[in-house]
Design a protein around this motif. Structure first.
Motif, PDB file in Angstrom:
ATOM      1  N   PRO A  46       0.824  -1.202   0.000  1.00  0.00           N
ATOM      2  CA  PRO A  46       0.000   0.000   0.000  1.00  0.00           C
ATOM      3  C   PRO A  46       0.859   1.254   0.000  1.00  0.00           C
ATOM      4  N   GLY A  47       0.469   2.200  -0.890  1.00  0.00           N
ATOM      5  CA  GLY A  47       1.133   3.498  -0.864  1.00  0.00           C
ATOM      6  C   GLY A  47       2.475   3.501  -1.551  1.00  0.00           C
ATOM      7  N   LEU A  48       2.916   4.671  -1.952  1.00  0.00           N
ATOM      8  CA  LEU A  48       4.198   4.795  -2.627  1.00  0.00           C
ATOM      9  C   LEU A  48       5.363   4.689  -1.650  1.00  0.00           C
ATOM     10  N   TRP A  49       5.232   5.326  -0.518  1.00  0.00           N
ATOM     11  CA  TRP A  49       6.384   5.412   0.378  1.00  0.00           C
ATOM     12  C   TRP A  49       6.214   4.487   1.579  1.00  0.00           C
ATOM     13  N   ARG A  50       7.195   3.603   1.743  1.00  0.00           N
ATOM     14  CA  ARG A  50       7.338   2.874   2.993  1.00  0.00           C
ATOM     15  C   ARG A  50       8.749   3.120   3.507  1.00  0.00           C
ATOM     16  N   ALA A  51       9.046   2.595   4.656  1.00  0.00           N
ATOM     17  CA  ALA A  51      10.373   2.824   5.217  1.00  0.00           C
ATOM     18  C   ALA A  51      11.453   2.312   4.273  1.00  0.00           C
ATOM     19  N   GLN A  52      11.244   1.135   3.680  1.00  0.00           N
ATOM     20  CA  GLN A  52      12.212   0.567   2.750  1.00  0.00           C
ATOM     21  C   GLN A  52      11.454  -0.022   1.555  1.00  0.00           C
ATOM     22  N   PRO A  53      11.185   0.771   0.513  1.00  0.00           N
ATOM     23  CA  PRO A  53      10.503   0.221  -0.656  1.00  0.00           C
ATOM     24  C   PRO A  53      11.331  -0.888  -1.284  1.00  0.00           C
ATOM     25  N   TYR A  54      10.645  -1.881  -1.834  1.00  0.00           N
ATOM     26  CA  TYR A  54      11.346  -3.030  -2.394  1.00  0.00           C
ATOM     27  C   TYR A  54      12.195  -2.602  -3.585  1.00  0.00           C
ATOM     28  N   ALA A  55      13.434  -3.025  -3.618  1.00  0.00           N
ATOM     29  CA  ALA A  55      14.356  -2.744  -4.712  1.00  0.00           C
ATOM     30  C   ALA A  55      14.849  -4.070  -5.286  1.00  0.00           C
ATOM     31  N   ARG A  56      14.758  -4.209  -6.581  1.00  0.00           N
ATOM     32  CA  ARG A  56      15.142  -5.458  -7.241  1.00  0.00           C
ATOM     33  C   ARG A  56      16.663  -5.595  -7.266  1.00  0.00           C
ATOM     34  N   PRO A  57      17.195  -6.739  -6.843  1.00  0.00           N
ATOM     35  CA  PRO A  57      18.647  -6.951  -6.946  1.00  0.00           C
ATOM     36  C   PRO A  57      19.075  -7.000  -8.406  1.00  0.00           C
ATOM     37  N   TYR A  58      20.268  -6.555  -8.685  1.00  0.00           N
ATOM     38  CA  TYR A  58      20.796  -6.529 -10.041  1.00  0.00           C
ATOM     39  C   TYR A  58      20.824  -7.946 -10.625  1.00  0.00           C
ATOM     40  N   GLY A  59      20.288  -8.092 -11.850  1.00  0.00           N
ATOM     41  CA  GLY A  59      20.340  -9.366 -12.547  1.00  0.00           C
ATOM     42  C   GLY A  59      19.229 -10.328 -12.220  1.00  0.00           C
ATOM     43  N   GLU A  60      18.301  -9.974 -11.306  1.00  0.00           N
ATOM     44  CA  GLU A  60      17.203 -10.860 -10.952  1.00  0.00           C
ATOM     45  C   GLU A  60      16.038 -10.652 -11.927  1.00  0.00           C
ATOM     46  N   TRP A  61      15.472 -11.752 -12.430  1.00  0.00           N
ATOM     47  CA  TRP A  61      14.370 -11.668 -13.381  1.00  0.00           C
ATOM     48  C   TRP A  61      13.033 -11.659 -12.644  1.00  0.00           C
ATOM     49  N   ILE A  62      12.810 -10.584 -11.922  1.00  0.00           N
ATOM     50  CA  ILE A  62      11.561 -10.358 -11.213  1.00  0.00           C
ATOM     51  C   ILE A  62      11.145  -8.919 -11.469  1.00  0.00           C
TER      52      ILE A  62
ATOM     53  N   GLY B 192      19.164  19.166 -11.175  1.00  0.00           N
ATOM     54  CA  GLY B 192      17.812  19.474 -11.619  1.00  0.00           C
ATOM     55  C   GLY B 192      17.051  20.265 -10.575  1.00  0.00           C
ATOM     56  N   ARG B 193      15.866  20.710 -10.955  1.00  0.00           N
ATOM     57  CA  ARG B 193      15.035  21.462 -10.036  1.00  0.00           C
ATOM     58  C   ARG B 193      14.528  20.572  -8.907  1.00  0.00           C
ATOM     59  N   LYS B 194      14.553  21.069  -7.705  1.00  0.00           N
ATOM     60  CA  LYS B 194      14.134  20.286  -6.559  1.00  0.00           C
ATOM     61  C   LYS B 194      12.610  20.127  -6.547  1.00  0.00           C
ATOM     62  N   ALA B 195      12.177  18.972  -6.085  1.00  0.00           N
ATOM     63  CA  ALA B 195      10.753  18.683  -5.968  1.00  0.00           C
ATOM     64  C   ALA B 195      10.558  17.766  -4.769  1.00  0.00           C
ATOM     65  N   THR B 196       9.311  17.577  -4.382  1.00  0.00           N
ATOM     66  CA  THR B 196       8.969  16.666  -3.289  1.00  0.00           C
ATOM     67  C   THR B 196       7.975  15.645  -3.796  1.00  0.00           C
ATOM     68  N   LEU B 197       8.281  14.387  -3.538  1.00  0.00           N
ATOM     69  CA  LEU B 197       7.401  13.295  -3.938  1.00  0.00           C
ATOM     70  C   LEU B 197       7.050  12.516  -2.683  1.00  0.00           C
ATOM     71  N   GLY B 198       5.766  12.527  -2.313  1.00  0.00           N
ATOM     72  CA  GLY B 198       5.401  11.916  -1.049  1.00  0.00           C
ATOM     73  C   GLY B 198       6.092  12.659   0.072  1.00  0.00           C
ATOM     74  N   GLU B 199       6.919  11.957   0.811  1.00  0.00           N
ATOM     75  CA  GLU B 199       7.677  12.579   1.890  1.00  0.00           C
ATOM     76  C   GLU B 199       9.156  12.646   1.556  1.00  0.00           C
ATOM     77  N   GLY B 200       9.520  12.325   0.327  1.00  0.00           N
ATOM     78  CA  GLY B 200      10.923  12.287  -0.034  1.00  0.00           C
ATOM     79  C   GLY B 200      11.282  13.298  -1.111  1.00  0.00           C
ATOM     80  N   PRO B 201      12.586  13.568  -1.272  1.00  0.00           N
ATOM     81  CA  PRO B 201      13.043  14.529  -2.274  1.00  0.00           C
ATOM     82  C   PRO B 201      13.040  13.916  -3.679  1.00  0.00           C
ATOM     83  N   ALA B 202      12.926  14.779  -4.682  1.00  0.00           N
ATOM     84  CA  ALA B 202      12.974  14.354  -6.074  1.00  0.00           C
ATOM     85  C   ALA B 202      13.618  15.476  -6.877  1.00  0.00           C
TER      86      ALA B 202
END
Length: 472
Positions: free
Chosen positions: A205-221, A274-284
């Motif tokens: 649920p939601g875009l931001w969690r404490a640690q969003p899932y990140a795919r390991p390099y080379g994994e076919w998922i 680039g120009r600073k922005a805010t996405l959810g609670e994090g910087p962009a």
């Protein structure tokens, strides 16, 4: 002797854009997008001219909403505008035709040039600009009044114009091809009836969690998805060892393609300028466009993972923020209809593609990129009549296939139930020697015969997990 079609199109592009650089960019786009002529005696000029007009008008929004200032008549120079230093300049000096055309908006300039220089009928103008005849007539009258240009002057301006240099057009074609490839890949197999990507049973649920899932390099998922409700809808997914690209369309502009590219690196990814922005609670960051990529919104997913939202229709900041806000991250298995573990040891799976109902795998020599001339595409074509595939008969693991070799590709297709499976290799622009044609044919057949198919291609539940089906 009639002029070459490419020269005629080059002149038109030069007059419609007002400068060589933009003319070359548009001609490069048209060269990539143009269809091959339907008849041998058809040079395709009318189709390419219509494409050129569409691309000019498509850039209308970005040119009118951007920060570029209108052209200064006293600083305009062009191939039909050789300034005479002895010619008096002052309030009574009338700017030349190209300068007056440059004052018009893209629609008015396009209509005026096509009507008076290329003698296109009002009905045809309405068709190529996708407007009513009445709207075309009004815009044409207003353009003629603003430009104060007689029909013969517009025609002369077109004849005096010089097309952009061939080298500049080829370079623009290369850049445009690279941008399209990032979104649509180079899959040369037909795309069929739309089918939805097999989604995971649960979504974070939601875009931001404490640690969003990140795919390991080379994994076919798969890791990036769209929220169930929102202004964007799924169009395609492309995976490679270090990137995952989600192609989407916006409900308000279905003709424009947007994408979210998630990149996984071996080290920490630096924050771009680039120009600073805010996405959810994090910087962009809003990053600027380059010669090879569109502008976009960048944000960090983790120390070694970042995401970039882009659209190919010069969107505003709000569109990119809305797209990024709809993105969710979750670990999702990728199921594929092919097991490719029987590929030769020297080959690897370079990327996976699910686009508009076609499932495709790109196979390259190990260590090569997707640009390799030996890249072979293996695709599952949805609901295609196998009898429509032409070519000589070949054997694919006991199934009769058809082998074709034309100027665009070398391909073999064979029927499997209600589906068709194809393997194809792109042919370069230059003509191939007989020995090279034989070698490429052998490579396509070798790849096709290494494909092991799932038990039921109509039932994704019987397909293979890509983690196990792709060789490491």
């Amino acid at each position: 002797m009639p002029e070459e079609p490419d020269e005629a199109l080059g002149r038109l592009a030069r007059v419609l854009t007002g400068d060589d650089r933009h003319a070359a960019e548009l001609l490069g786009e048209v060269a990539v997008l143009a269809r091959r002529p339907a008849r041998p005696d058809d040079d395709g000029l009318e189709d390419r001219r219509a494409l050129l007009v569409q691309r000019v008008l498509r850039r209308r929004r970005s040119s009118t909403s951007g920060s570029a200032a209108p052209p200064d008549p006293d600083q305009q120079t062009g191939p039909d505008q050789q300034t005479d230093p002895d010619q008096p300049r002052g309030p009574d000096h009338r700017p030349d035709t190209e300068t007056r055309l440059a004052r018009l908006d893209p629609l008015g300039r396009t209509l005026l040039v096509l009507r008076h220089a290329e003698h296109v009928t009002l009905a045809e103008l309405a068709r190529v600009t996708d407007r009513s005849p009445a709207a075309v007539a009004r815009a044409l009258e207003q353009a003629a009044t603003t430009a104060e240009a007689e029909p013969y002057e517009v025609e002369q301006a077109l004849w005096r114009a010089h097309p952009p240099a061939a080298g500049a057009v080829r370079e623009a074609e290369r850049r445009f091809t690279a941008r399209r490839r990032r979104t649509r890949s180079r899959l040369v197999l037909a795309s069929m009836a739309a089918s939805a990507l097999v989604a995971a049973a649960t979504v974070l649920p939601g875009l931001w969690r404490a640690q969003p899932y990140a795919r390991p390099y080379g994994e076919w998922i798969s890791t990036v998805q769209l929220a169930a409700q929102g202004p964007f809808s799924f169009q395609g997914l492309q995976l490679s060892a270090g990137q995952e690209l989600l192609a989407v369309t916006e409900a308000a502009k279905p003709e424009a393609t947007c994408s979210v590219t998630v990149t996984t690196a071996s080290g920490r990814i630096p924050v771009p300028a680039g120009r600073k922005a805010t996405l959810g609670e994090g910087p962009a960051r809003f990053v600027a466009a380059t010669d090879d990529t569109d502008a976009g919104l960048w944000w960090s997913v983790g120390p070694r993972t970042s995401a970039l939202a882009q659209c190919d229709d010069s969107p505003g900041d709000r569109v990119l923020l809305d797209l990024a806000g709809q993105v969710q991250f979750a670990r999702t298995p990728v199921r594929v209809p092919f097991d490719l573990n029987r590929l030769p040891e020297q080959d690897q799976v370079q990327s996976y593609l699910d686009y508009s109902g076609t499932i495709g795998i790109l196979v390259t020599p190990r260590g090569a990129t997707e640009e390799s001339p030996d890249a072979v595409f293996v695709g599952l074509v949805a609901m295609t009549d196998a009898g429509a595939v032409s070519g000589r008969r070949v054997d694919i693991n006991g199934t009769a296939g058809r082998m074709s070799d034309d100027v665009d590709e070398t391909a073999v297709c064979w029927p499997v139930g209600s589906r068709t499976v194809c393997a194809a290799i792109n042919n370069p622009e230059a003509s191939l020697s007989g020995a090279e044609k034989i070698r490429r044919t052998a490579r396509v057949l070798q790849t096709a015969r290494a494909v092991q198919l799932a038990p039921d291609l109509d039932q994704p539940g019987t397909w293979f997990d890509a983690q196990a089906a792709f060789p490491r």
